[in-house]
Structure formats: structure tokens, C-alpha cells
Write an enzyme that holds these catalytic residues in place. Structure first.
Site, PDB file in Angstrom:
ATOM      1  N   GLY A 149       0.828  -1.211   0.000  1.00 53.57           N
ATOM      2  CA  GLY A 149       0.000   0.000   0.000  1.00 53.57           C
ATOM      3  C   GLY A 149       0.855   1.250   0.000  1.00 53.57           C
ATOM      4  O   GLY A 149       1.126   1.827   1.058  1.00 53.57           O
TER       5      GLY A 149
ATOM      6  N   SER B 203       1.010   3.742  -3.273  1.00 51.79           N
ATOM      7  CA  SER B 203       0.400   4.805  -4.072  1.00 51.79           C
ATOM      8  C   SER B 203      -0.993   5.177  -3.562  1.00 51.79           C
ATOM      9  O   SER B 203      -1.703   4.339  -3.003  1.00 51.79           O
ATOM     10  CB  SER B 203       0.274   4.363  -5.533  1.00 51.79           C
TER      11      SER B 203
ATOM     12  N   GLU C 245      15.922  -4.136  -4.838  1.00 53.53           N
ATOM     13  CA  GLU C 245      15.897  -5.009  -6.002  1.00 53.53           C
ATOM     14  C   GLU C 245      17.079  -4.762  -6.930  1.00 53.53           C
ATOM     15  O   GLU C 245      17.124  -3.769  -7.637  1.00 53.53           O
ATOM     16  CB  GLU C 245      14.586  -4.841  -6.767  1.00 53.53           C
TER      17      GLU C 245
END
Lengths: 398, 392
Positions: free
Chosen positions: B128, B130, B245
């Protein structure tokens, strides 16, 4: 897998960069280009001392046994400072062609002299109607007595003006587009009957157009075996294409860095150019193109080195490997060509009116990049060559 | 410089390849080969369970938490092989994002409560971040979490929430203070999706898929035990999460698989008396895409295996996302062009002699317009590069 240079390679690069920055800073370049050949004669001896001229040759010919990675390092640094010299013509084209195609005694005779800086060479392969097709040779060498009778013309022979020997690709048999029937001859540029037209090129170097009219050359001028030059020529031009990609890559990084400096110092509307997002994103595109092009240079360079290893150990057919290596060469020559063109044009645009001025390096990078694109095949030519190989492998895949 | 993997790495590659070959269910492979990113819950869990049994469920985790203890090369080859074989992407939110944050910022109790379920794949998460008025400008988020004793009371909404409809839990960023800079006053909370007051409203993409949702919070109570890091310091956790990442943002393996399908398509689509293979203009485009993809592949390898290794990769990684998504879109666009009239139908009506799936290709082509928008739009990525790499 690793992308780290060896300690030796890092030292080699440092020594090259130090020498070039000290000896050929851009501020002196216009003056240096006033030399008739585009470079001062003392340059050549310095390059010999720095080990450039013996770099790619085998140790048995007094060479340093350098890899394609080593040649790439030299070419990247040449690209950064826009050095004009017969390095490519002498070492990576002619020298490598002698190493690939020459007889044992020719190699023993010529290569050590190249390495020591005693010989400069030029390679005459392109013709007015050949485009980038290496097999398209109409210059003929017809056997006559104890020699050959040469007829035809070559164009864009880089550095012929300062060469001690010119190697000519001529047809000893076959039709004009045949890969078979090409031979190599070494010529003395001062010999009678050779019609040479010298000119300056847009990058500050020199090139020549040469006409042979019933020129008699003795048997001993033949380099290697008669009629077998094509695969050697193809391989050497592939290697030299990658070297040119490395040179373009060096120039691209220089443009990117110099544009970044300009963005941080040039003020308009009360702020640095670099604060405008319309420009930021364009410089990011330039940066990404530098990275991506460099990757394809590495890819092609490693393929060349692996090919050499495979070839040395191979006892069978290397055709397929050769085709794969050529495909990687074309990938690099295509993409680096496109990206270098775009980066060069952006570099000029970023500098505004100053970008058009001869006292800035930007435009000179662009000229060199553009000449590189028009040498050994432009992006369109190499995309086609890549595509043909790709389509063949799609057809043969099950 | 050496662009080859050593024998040990090649052995590992072969092991992964053969594992995927024997354990990836056909129905899942088919779904992924149609470029579907968001899989049904059952498929995600079935595949994750296969990996978990092998000890590869959460390979990037530290070994003490159940990770595989692989080298950078092994991680790279694993991601590449599962992508090439059309196995699903790793479960993104729990495995790749939340778990490392819990290991870095979470309490022992939080780690014990949540990590086991993420490791087995029994517990699925969504993110959660945007909001309707906080997209690229994430820090301007407004969804409120007000302190009430040992609970927070959440009101507002989150949007573009992938997987909210399949997830058990959500982690997210919530506004606990709006008096200072917008990056301050943000708190990182974990919310049970079954909590009272949570409403999930599906959002439909223009091509008809349901991947994302808007999630509404109406006085949703969350225990302070479910806060990661300190109150008002959630922005730091989020930045850590977004920097995690390193592998896979370029999606080279996936694009190689798509490109392979495009080539097969070129070989099978008949045009006049031949196939698209005879159309040199079209094949030039395919060649151009293949070269661009190779440039990206080597660039990613240079960033991962260059001096300093993957740890030294910084904002350069943003360019992998930009180019990677551009290439994905390019390949699917070419596939769409290859289909010509066959690209119109929403169901497969092509002749059975063609083994391609035109409806899925057309849909994926539309769907993949999302890739240059999500995970930080490509424009945001360029601004990051401009600032962090070029110093503008």
C-alpha cells in the site's frame, strides 16, 4: 563472469591516458594537425616505446601477445582525445592482416619492424563501387612471367600518404563479387607508375585514392597464398570494426562528460542548464547510450578473444563460430554507430552556438564518429548483416 | 575480463533448468507464456511450494531465515532460468520486499510472526504505497493513521494496489504527522486485509484485466505491534525497500522468452507465398530489438559483476528499468504487428495450424503499457539518474 580489468591492463590504460593528456591536449590539437600527415613524426616512436605497436602480435614476432581487450583499451583512449595517427592502419589492419595471411618468413620480416616503429603501413581494400562489401574487388592482378600486372583503383586508403608499404587487395581470379580469388600484394608507395592522390579527411587525418595502370609487380610482392585473402580480410576487418567501436565509445563518454560539465557551469535564465528537466532527461539518454554501447563493445571484444582461443585449439570447422562472432561485431557496429551518431548530435545541440565552434572538441568528436560510421559498414549495413544471420538461425531452429 | 560463467556456475544453471523443466506445471507455464504477470493465488502458491520444497522459495534471504546462500552469479542465473522457462516471477511483495525490511527494521516478534508464512508461501502480501493523489510523488501521501492508545486508526485509501484481491496482508505507508516536511510523519504499518473497515474495489485496465485495486480504509484499527520501525520514520524503511531489487529489474530473461516467441511467430505467420521471415523490413525490426536486448543484458551483467560487484550498483540500476521496459513494450508491439488482422479478436479464432495465441498477444501488448509507468515511472527513473549519477 567478471568485468574487471587486470592490474596490468589498468596500468596500461593509465599510462596511455597520462601520455595522451600530457602530449596531445585538445588546446594543441589544431596546431598538431598542421603537420602534413596530421601527426608529428615523434609520435610514432613514442607509441612504439609505450608498447602500442607490438601490442596485438604474437611473442614469437617480438609482439606483446595482447588480446582484443588490450586493443580496445588503446582505442577507447584514442577516442577520448581524438588522436590522429596511423595506429589502426598499421597495427590493427595491415599488421594483423600480415599476421593472419602472411607466410612465415613475411611475418618474421615485417611484424617485428612494425612493433619497433620502423614501418608504417596502409591497407588498400575499398573501391569506388564496392560499398562495404569486401568481396567486391574489380582491381585485377593478372599473372605475367615472374610477377603480376595490376589494373584498377582503390579509394579511401587511410594513411597511405605516410606509409612505407601499401597492401593492396586485388583479384587474381573469379568474378567481381566472388569471395574466392582475392590476393594481397605489398607495394612500395614510391614505385614508378603508381598514381596516388592524397587528401585530408574531416577528422584531421589523411587518405588517398590510388590508380594502378598496367603496373608490374614481382612475385615476391604477393603476401601469403594466392587467391585466399578473403577470410583473412574479413576477420581482420571485423577486428578493426570492433576497434573502431571502442574508439567511438571513448568519444561518446567524452561527449557525455563534457556535456555534463557544461550543464553544471553554463547559466541561462539565472540557473544552470542542468536544472532544466527537458535537458536532464536528454543527457540521461546520452548516458544510457554510452553504457549500452560500451556493453556491446565488450561483448564483441570478448567474442573475438574467445574465437582466437577456439581457433588455436580447433581442429575442426570453425565456420559457425566465425559467423556468431561476426554477428556480435555487427551488433556492436550497428548499435554503437547509431548511438554515437545520436550522442554526437546531442552534444552539439547541448552546447548551443558554441557547439558549432571549431575551438570546442564537441564538433570534432562528431566528425570522427561520423567517419567511423562510414568505415567498414554503417549501421544500416551491419543491421542487415546481423539480420541475415539471425534469419538463418531462425530457419534452422526446430 | 571474462564474459563466460565458470563450470560450477554452469552446473548450477543446468540444475535450475532441469528442476524447472520437471516441476513447473503446464497450466502455470502456459499462463506465464501469455505474458500474464498477476497470477491467480492458487498458481502463485503451487509454484512457490515447489520452490520451497527444493529450498529455493526465498533464495535471496540470509541462510538463517531459510535463504539459499547463493552467490551473485547463482542468483542471476536462477532468475534468468526461471524467466526463460516461463516460470512465474518470485512472489514480489512478501518475499522480495517486506521480508528484508522485517529483517532490517522489524522486531524479533514480527520476524517470528511473519517470516515463516512468507517463506512457505502460505501468506501473501500486497503493497500500500500509491494513493489517488500520490503517484510518482509518493511522499505526498495522505492516508491517515491516527494513534489511539496502542492502536492506529486508518482512514483514507490506497490505489494501484496489485494483488490486494489475493493478499492476506498489506504493508504500506501512512500519514501519522503532517506538520513537517512531507517525508517526515510517514509510518510503515502492516494491516490484516480481513480487518473490519477494509474494502477492496477492483480496478479494470483498459484491455480488460484486473490486476490492481483501490483499497479503502474506514476506521481500520491496527495494533502498534504491526508498525515496522519507529513512528514517523517509515520513509527510511520505504527507501530501504525500494533500493532492494538488484536482480531482475531489467527482466532480460522474460524479454528473451518473448523475443523467442516473436521469432517463432515470424516463422509461422504467412504473408503471400512466404512468411514474415521473408519481410526484410519486419526482420530488421526484430534484429534491432534483439541487439537492444543484448546491450541491456550485458549492461546488467557489467553492473552486477563489475568492479565492486552488485553491492556497488547504485542509481545506475534505474537505467535497467527504463531500457528493460522499453524493450518489453517494443517486442510485444512487434508481435502485435506480426499478427495483422489476427490481432483484432478477443478470443482465439486463428487457424489451428498456427500454435500462437493472437488474443493473448494482443492483450499483453496493451497490458504492457503499464511497465513504463509502474515501480517508478521511466521519467522518475531518468530524474533519479540525472541527480544521483550525473549530479545535475
Amino acid at each position: 563472469m567478471n568485468f574487471t580489468f587486470s592490474e596490468e591492463q589498468n596500468l596500461f590504460r593509465d599510462s596511455i591516458r597520462r601520455y595522451l593528456e600530457e602530449t596531445y591536449p585538445f588546446e594543441n590539437r589544431a596546431k598538431t594537425l598542421e603537420h602534413p600527415n596530421g601527426y608529428p613524426e615523434e609520435l610514432w616512436q613514442s607509441l612504439a616505446e609505450l608498447g602500442w605497436l607490438a601490442l596485438p602480435f604474437a611473442e614469437e614476432y617480438d609482439g606483446l601477445g595482447g588480446s582484443a581487450v588490450d586493443s580496445m583499451i588503446v582505442m577507447e583512449e584514442i577516442g577520448r582525445v581524438l588522436l590522429v595517427s596511423p595506429f589502426l592502419s598499421t597495427v590493427l589492419l595491415s599488421g594483423q592482416l600480415i599476421a593472419a595471411a602472411g607466410s612465415e618468413s613475411q611475418k618474421r620480416d615485417l611484424i617485428p619492424q612494425i612493433g619497433a616503429g620502423q614501418l608504417k603501413l596502409a591497407l588498400a581494400f575499398a573501391e569506388a563501387n564496392s560499398g562495404y562489401d569486401l568481396a567486391h574487388v574489380s582491381t585485377s592482378a593478372v599473372k605475367e612471367g615472374n610477377g603480376y600486372r595490376l589494373n584498377g583503383a582503390k579509394c579511401a586508403v587511410f594513411n597511405a600518404q605516410s606509409a612505407d608499404i601499401i597492401i593492396v587487395v586485388a583479384r587474381t581470379s573469379g568474378a567481381v563479387d566472388d569471395q574466392e580469388g582475392l590476393s594481397l600484394f605489398r607495394l612500395d608507395p614510391t614505385m614508378d607508375g603508381l598514381e596516388i592522390k592524397n587528401y585530408r579527411t574531416h577528422d584531421g587525418g589523411t587518405a588517398s585514392d590510388i590508380v594502378f595502370e598496367d603496373l608490374f609487380i614481382p612475385d615476391k610482392a604477393l603476401l601469403g597464398d594466392v587467391g585466399t585473402a578473403y577470410p583473412h580480410l574479413q576477420k581482420v576487418i571485423d577486428q578493426a570494426s570492433v576497434a573502431l567501436c571502442a574508439e567511438a565509445s571513448g568519444a561518446m563518454w567524452a561527449i557525455s562528460e563534457q556535456s555534463g560539465v557544461y550543464f553544471k557551469t553554463r547559466e541561462q535564465f539565472g540557473q544552470n542548464l542542468g536544472s532544466f528537466q527537458a535537458l536532464q532527461h536528454r543527457l540521461v539518454e546520452v548516458y544510457m547510450k554510452c553504457q549500452l554501447s560500451q556493453s556491446l563493445v565488450y561483448d564483441a571484444v570478448c567474442a573475438l578473444d574467445d574465437f582466437d582461443v577456439l581457433e588455436q585449439s580447433a581442429d575442426g570447422d570453425t565456420t559457425n563460430i566465425a559467423q556468431k562472432v561476426s554477428q556480435k561485431v555487427s551488433a556492436a557496429k550497428y548499435q554503437v554507430g547509431l548511438d554515437a551518431r545520436s550522442v554526437g548530435q546531442e552534444g552539439i545541440q547541448f552546447h548551443g552556438g558554441m557547439g558549432m565552434m571549431t575551438e570546442l572538441p564537441i564538433g570534432h568528436y562528431y566528425k570522427r564518429i561520423t567517419m567511423i560510421n562510414a568505415t567498414f559498414g554503417d549501421p544500416r549495413y551491419h543491421l542487415k548483416r546481423y539480420r541475415d544471420t539471425m534469419c538463418q538461425s531462425i530457419i534452422s531452429a526446430t | 575480463m571474462d564474459m563466460k560463467f565458470d563450470a560450477q556456475a554452469e552446473g548450477f544453471r543446468a540444475e535450475v533448468r532441469s528442476f524447472v523443466e520437471s516441476n513447473l506445471p503446464d497450466d502455470i507455464r502456459a499462463k506465464v507464456s501469455e505474458e500474464e504477470m498477476i497470477l491467480p493465488r492458487d498458481m502463485m502458491q503451487r509454484w512457490h511450494h515447489e520452490l520451497f520444497k527444493q529450498g529455493w522459495g526465498c533464495p535471496s534471504w540470509p541462510v538463517e531465515h531459510g535463504g539459499a546462500g547463493w552467490s551473485d552469479e547463482e542468483h542471476y542465473l536462477f532468475e534468468r532460468e526461471i524467466a526463460l522457462a516461463d516460470a512465474p516471477r518470485p512472489i514480489p511483495y512478501g518475499v522480495v520486499m517486506l521480508a528484508p525490511c522485517l529483517m532490517e527494521y522489524g522486531s524479533k516478534a514480527q520476524q517470528e510472526k511473519f517470516l515463516p508464512g512468507i517463506l512457505t508461501g502460505d501468506q501473501l502480501w500486497c503493497q500500500g504505497f500509491s494513493e489517488p493523489n500520490a503517484g510518482s510523488d509518493l511522499a505526498s501521501l495522505k492516508c491517515r493513521a491516527e494513534r489511539d492508545g496502542d492502536h492506529y486508526v486508518i482512514n483514507g485509501s490506497k490505489t494501484w494496489t496489485s494483488d490486494a484481491h489475493v493478499a492476506d496482508w498489506m504493508f504500506g505507508l501512512f500519514r501519522t504527522d503532517s506538520s513537517g516536511r512531507k517525508q517526515q510523519g510517514i509510518t510503515f504499518l502492516m494491516i490484516d486485509m480481513k480487518s473490519e473497515g477494509v474494502t477492496i474495489s477492483p480496478l479494470e485496465n483498459f484491455e480488460g484485466t484486473h490486476e490492481v485495486n483501490q483499497v479503502f480504509f474506514d476506521n481500520v484499527r491496527v495494533s502498534v505491534d504491526n508498525r515496522v520501525g519507529a513512528e514517523n520514520e517509515g520513509w527510511g524503511v520505504a527507501k530501504y525497500l525500494l533500493g532492494l531489487e538488484r536482480f531482475g529489474t531489467a527482466e532480460v530473461g522474460r524479454s528473451l522468452a518473448s523475443l523467442g516467441r516473436l521469432k517463432t511467430l515470424a516463422k509461422t505467420v504467412k504473408v503471400g507465398s512466404g512468411t514474415l521471415l521473408n519481410d526484410s523490413d519486419f526482420m530488421n525490426e526484430v534484429a534491432r530489438a534483439e541487439i537492444a536486448l543484448r546491450a541491456l543484458e550485458v549492461t546488467e551483467q557489467r553492473f552486477l559483476f563489475g568492479p565492486g560487484g552488485s553491492e556497488s550498483m547504485g542509481a545506475e540500476a534505474s537505467m535497467l528499468k527504463v531500457r528493460g521496459t522499453e524493450i518489453q513494450q517494443d517486442i510485444l508491439e512487434l508481435a502485435h504487428q506480426a499478427l495483422g488482422y489476427h490481432a483484432h479478436a478477443m478470443i482465439d479464432v486463428a487457424s489451428p495450424e498456427n500454435d500462437h495465441n493472437p488474443a493473448a498477444i494482443a492483450k499483453a501488448h496493451y497490458n504492457f503499457r503499464k511497465t513504463s509507468i509502474y515501480a517508478g515511472s521511466n521519467e522518475i527513473q531518468k530524474t533519479i539518474i540525472a541527480k544521483a549519477v550525473l549530479g545535475l
